[in-house]
Design a protein around this motif. Sequence first.
Motif, PDB file in Angstrom:
ATOM      1  N   ARG A 120       0.834  -1.206   0.000  1.00  0.00           N
ATOM      2  CA  ARG A 120       0.000   0.000   0.000  1.00  0.00           C
ATOM      3  C   ARG A 120       0.865   1.251   0.000  1.00  0.00           C
ATOM      4  O   ARG A 120       0.624   2.192  -0.751  1.00  0.00           O
ATOM      5  N   GLU A 121       1.892   1.260   0.844  1.00  0.00           N
ATOM      6  CA  GLU A 121       2.790   2.417   0.920  1.00  0.00           C
ATOM      7  C   GLU A 121       3.537   2.620  -0.397  1.00  0.00           C
ATOM      8  O   GLU A 121       3.644   3.736  -0.894  1.00  0.00           O
ATOM      9  N   ILE A 122       4.030   1.542  -0.964  1.00  0.00           N
ATOM     10  CA  ILE A 122       4.755   1.612  -2.235  1.00  0.00           C
ATOM     11  C   ILE A 122       3.821   2.101  -3.341  1.00  0.00           C
ATOM     12  O   ILE A 122       4.175   2.990  -4.126  1.00  0.00           O
ATOM     13  N   SER A 123       2.612   1.562  -3.394  1.00  0.00           N
ATOM     14  CA  SER A 123       1.649   1.955  -4.419  1.00  0.00           C
ATOM     15  C   SER A 123       1.280   3.424  -4.288  1.00  0.00           C
ATOM     16  O   SER A 123       1.191   4.146  -5.282  1.00  0.00           O
ATOM     17  N   GLN A 124       1.077   3.880  -3.057  1.00  0.00           N
ATOM     18  CA  GLN A 124       0.715   5.281  -2.857  1.00  0.00           C
ATOM     19  C   GLN A 124       1.847   6.204  -3.313  1.00  0.00           C
ATOM     20  O   GLN A 124       1.607   7.198  -3.997  1.00  0.00           O
ATOM     21  N   LYS A 125       3.085   5.873  -2.974  1.00  0.00           N
ATOM     22  CA  LYS A 125       4.229   6.684  -3.411  1.00  0.00           C
ATOM     23  C   LYS A 125       4.335   6.692  -4.932  1.00  0.00           C
ATOM     24  O   LYS A 125       4.595   7.728  -5.541  1.00  0.00           O
ATOM     25  N   LEU A 126       4.130   5.528  -5.530  1.00  0.00           N
ATOM     26  CA  LEU A 126       4.205   5.446  -6.985  1.00  0.00           C
ATOM     27  C   LEU A 126       3.136   6.327  -7.617  1.00  0.00           C
ATOM     28  O   LEU A 126       3.421   7.105  -8.526  1.00  0.00           O
ATOM     29  N   LEU A 127       1.906   6.240  -7.128  1.00  0.00           N
ATOM     30  CA  LEU A 127       0.818   7.038  -7.686  1.00  0.00           C
ATOM     31  C   LEU A 127       1.056   8.530  -7.489  1.00  0.00           C
ATOM     32  O   LEU A 127       0.835   9.329  -8.396  1.00  0.00           O
ATOM     33  N   LEU A 128       1.533   8.917  -6.315  1.00  0.00           N
ATOM     34  CA  LEU A 128       1.808  10.334  -6.047  1.00  0.00           C
ATOM     35  C   LEU A 128       2.884  10.881  -6.974  1.00  0.00           C
ATOM     36  O   LEU A 128       2.824  12.035  -7.390  1.00  0.00           O
ATOM     37  N   ASN A 129       3.862  10.067  -7.300  1.00  0.00           N
ATOM     38  CA  ASN A 129       4.937  10.511  -8.185  1.00  0.00           C
ATOM     39  C   ASN A 129       4.587  10.369  -9.658  1.00  0.00           C
ATOM     40  O   ASN A 129       5.113  11.109 -10.489  1.00  0.00           O
ATOM     41  N   ALA A 130       3.692   9.448  -9.979  1.00  0.00           N
ATOM     42  CA  ALA A 130       3.368   9.193 -11.389  1.00  0.00           C
ATOM     43  C   ALA A 130       2.243  10.080 -11.913  1.00  0.00           C
ATOM     44  O   ALA A 130       2.275  10.496 -13.065  1.00  0.00           O
ATOM     45  N   ILE A 131       1.248  10.364 -11.086  1.00  0.00           N
ATOM     46  CA  ILE A 131       0.110  11.151 -11.566  1.00  0.00           C
ATOM     47  C   ILE A 131       0.504  12.622 -11.578  1.00  0.00           C
ATOM     48  O   ILE A 131       0.764  13.223 -10.542  1.00  0.00           O
ATOM     49  N   LYS A 132       0.552  13.185 -12.769  1.00  0.00           N
ATOM     50  CA  LYS A 132       0.934  14.592 -12.933  1.00  0.00           C
ATOM     51  C   LYS A 132      -0.296  15.504 -13.033  1.00  0.00           C
ATOM     52  O   LYS A 132      -0.222  16.686 -12.714  1.00  0.00           O
ATOM     53  N   ALA A 133      -1.412  14.950 -13.475  1.00  0.00           N
ATOM     54  CA  ALA A 133      -2.675  15.687 -13.559  1.00  0.00           C
ATOM     55  C   ALA A 133      -3.782  14.647 -13.612  1.00  0.00           C
ATOM     56  O   ALA A 133      -3.543  13.497 -13.977  1.00  0.00           O
ATOM     57  N   TRP A 134      -4.997  15.080 -13.237  1.00  0.00           N
ATOM     58  CA  TRP A 134      -6.134  14.169 -13.330  1.00  0.00           C
ATOM     59  C   TRP A 134      -7.435  14.939 -13.422  1.00  0.00           C
ATOM     60  O   TRP A 134      -7.466  16.152 -13.225  1.00  0.00           O
ATOM     61  N   SER A 135      -8.490  14.201 -13.713  1.00  0.00           N
ATOM     62  CA  SER A 135      -9.799  14.833 -13.892  1.00  0.00           C
ATOM     63  C   SER A 135     -10.633  14.806 -12.616  1.00  0.00           C
ATOM     64  O   SER A 135     -11.792  15.223 -12.642  1.00  0.00           O
ATOM     65  N   ALA A 136     -10.077  14.355 -11.503  1.00  0.00           N
ATOM     66  CA  ALA A 136     -10.832  14.211 -10.259  1.00  0.00           C
ATOM     67  C   ALA A 136     -11.358  15.556  -9.758  1.00  0.00           C
ATOM     68  O   ALA A 136     -10.602  16.525  -9.660  1.00  0.00           O
ATOM     69  N   LYS A 137     -12.653  15.562  -9.454  1.00  0.00           N
ATOM     70  CA  LYS A 137     -13.310  16.764  -8.942  1.00  0.00           C
ATOM     71  C   LYS A 137     -14.154  16.389  -7.735  1.00  0.00           C
ATOM     72  O   LYS A 137     -14.598  15.247  -7.604  1.00  0.00           O
ATOM     73  N   ASP A 138     -14.388  17.374  -6.871  1.00  0.00           N
ATOM     74  CA  ASP A 138     -15.255  17.131  -5.725  1.00  0.00           C
ATOM     75  C   ASP A 138     -16.723  17.244  -6.142  1.00  0.00           C
ATOM     76  O   ASP A 138     -17.030  17.473  -7.318  1.00  0.00           O
ATOM     77  N   GLU A 139     -17.618  17.107  -5.165  1.00  0.00           N
ATOM     78  CA  GLU A 139     -19.055  17.117  -5.464  1.00  0.00           C
ATOM     79  C   GLU A 139     -19.548  18.457  -6.019  1.00  0.00           C
ATOM     80  O   GLU A 139     -20.620  18.532  -6.612  1.00  0.00           O
ATOM     81  N   ASN A 140     -18.749  19.530  -5.874  1.00  0.00           N
ATOM     82  CA  ASN A 140     -19.103  20.840  -6.420  1.00  0.00           C
ATOM     83  C   ASN A 140     -18.419  21.123  -7.756  1.00  0.00           C
ATOM     84  O   ASN A 140     -18.506  22.239  -8.265  1.00  0.00           O
ATOM     85  N   GLY A 141     -17.713  20.126  -8.293  1.00  0.00           N
ATOM     86  CA  GLY A 141     -17.047  20.302  -9.577  1.00  0.00           C
ATOM     87  C   GLY A 141     -15.691  20.991  -9.492  1.00  0.00           C
ATOM     88  O   GLY A 141     -15.126  21.374 -10.513  1.00  0.00           O
ATOM     89  N   VAL A 142     -15.168  21.132  -8.279  1.00  0.00           N
ATOM     90  CA  VAL A 142     -13.868  21.777  -8.081  1.00  0.00           C
ATOM     91  C   VAL A 142     -12.761  20.731  -8.231  1.00  0.00           C
ATOM     92  O   VAL A 142     -12.842  19.639  -7.651  1.00  0.00           O
ATOM     93  N   GLN A 143     -11.732  21.070  -9.016  1.00  0.00           N
ATOM     94  CA  GLN A 143     -10.592  20.171  -9.240  1.00  0.00           C
ATOM     95  C   GLN A 143      -9.941  19.798  -7.909  1.00  0.00           C
ATOM     96  O   GLN A 143      -9.654  20.666  -7.090  1.00  0.00           O
ATOM     97  N   LEU A 144      -9.726  18.497  -7.700  1.00  0.00           N
ATOM     98  CA  LEU A 144      -9.080  18.024  -6.475  1.00  0.00           C
ATOM     99  C   LEU A 144      -7.569  17.953  -6.666  1.00  0.00           C
ATOM    100  O   LEU A 144      -7.094  17.518  -7.723  1.00  0.00           O
ATOM    101  N   PRO A 145      -6.812  18.347  -5.640  1.00  0.00           N
ATOM    102  CA  PRO A 145      -5.359  18.226  -5.733  1.00  0.00           C
ATOM    103  C   PRO A 145      -4.943  16.756  -5.626  1.00  0.00           C
ATOM    104  O   PRO A 145      -5.685  15.931  -5.082  1.00  0.00           O
ATOM    105  N   ILE A 146      -3.776  16.457  -6.142  1.00  0.00           N
ATOM    106  CA  ILE A 146      -3.232  15.099  -6.053  1.00  0.00           C
ATOM    107  C   ILE A 146      -2.509  15.005  -4.711  1.00  0.00           C
ATOM    108  O   ILE A 146      -1.398  15.515  -4.549  1.00  0.00           O
ATOM    109  N   THR A 147      -3.185  14.396  -3.739  1.00  0.00           N
ATOM    110  CA  THR A 147      -2.662  14.275  -2.378  1.00  0.00           C
ATOM    111  C   THR A 147      -2.787  12.827  -1.920  1.00  0.00           C
ATOM    112  O   THR A 147      -3.571  12.055  -2.498  1.00  0.00           O
TER     113      THR A 147
END
Length: 105
Positions: A46-73
């Motif tokens: 889980r820790e390795i996967s999370q680090k990989l995803l945090l370093n690999a994802i440079k942008a995404w389409s994820a938004k909150d319920e109000n349509g606001v872009q979510l940060p990659i955290t």
Amino acid sequence: MSLLVNNPNETQRVELPDGEWVDIPKAFTFEMQQQFTPKTKDADVREISQKLLLNAIKAWSAKDENGVQLPITPENINKLDVRVVSEILNRVQEMMGLKKTNLQS
């Protein structure tokens, strides 16, 4: 395949279900790989996967319920559907010449 990664900031879009997407690097340098390589043999997947995803994802389409872009955290990474995580990890691992991951089992 080139010996060196000339533009490590160049990304490619991974299309996901429902029109969602993430941008990941087109190529990974050895230095980039070291950012998520475990320092000990006891590191959990889980820790390795999370680090990989945090370093690999440079942008995404994820938004909150109000349509606001979510940060990659780490918190937002933890909210990803496991099927989406598997797809992203598989694409990254494929590019790095590693075996695929199946988190859905």
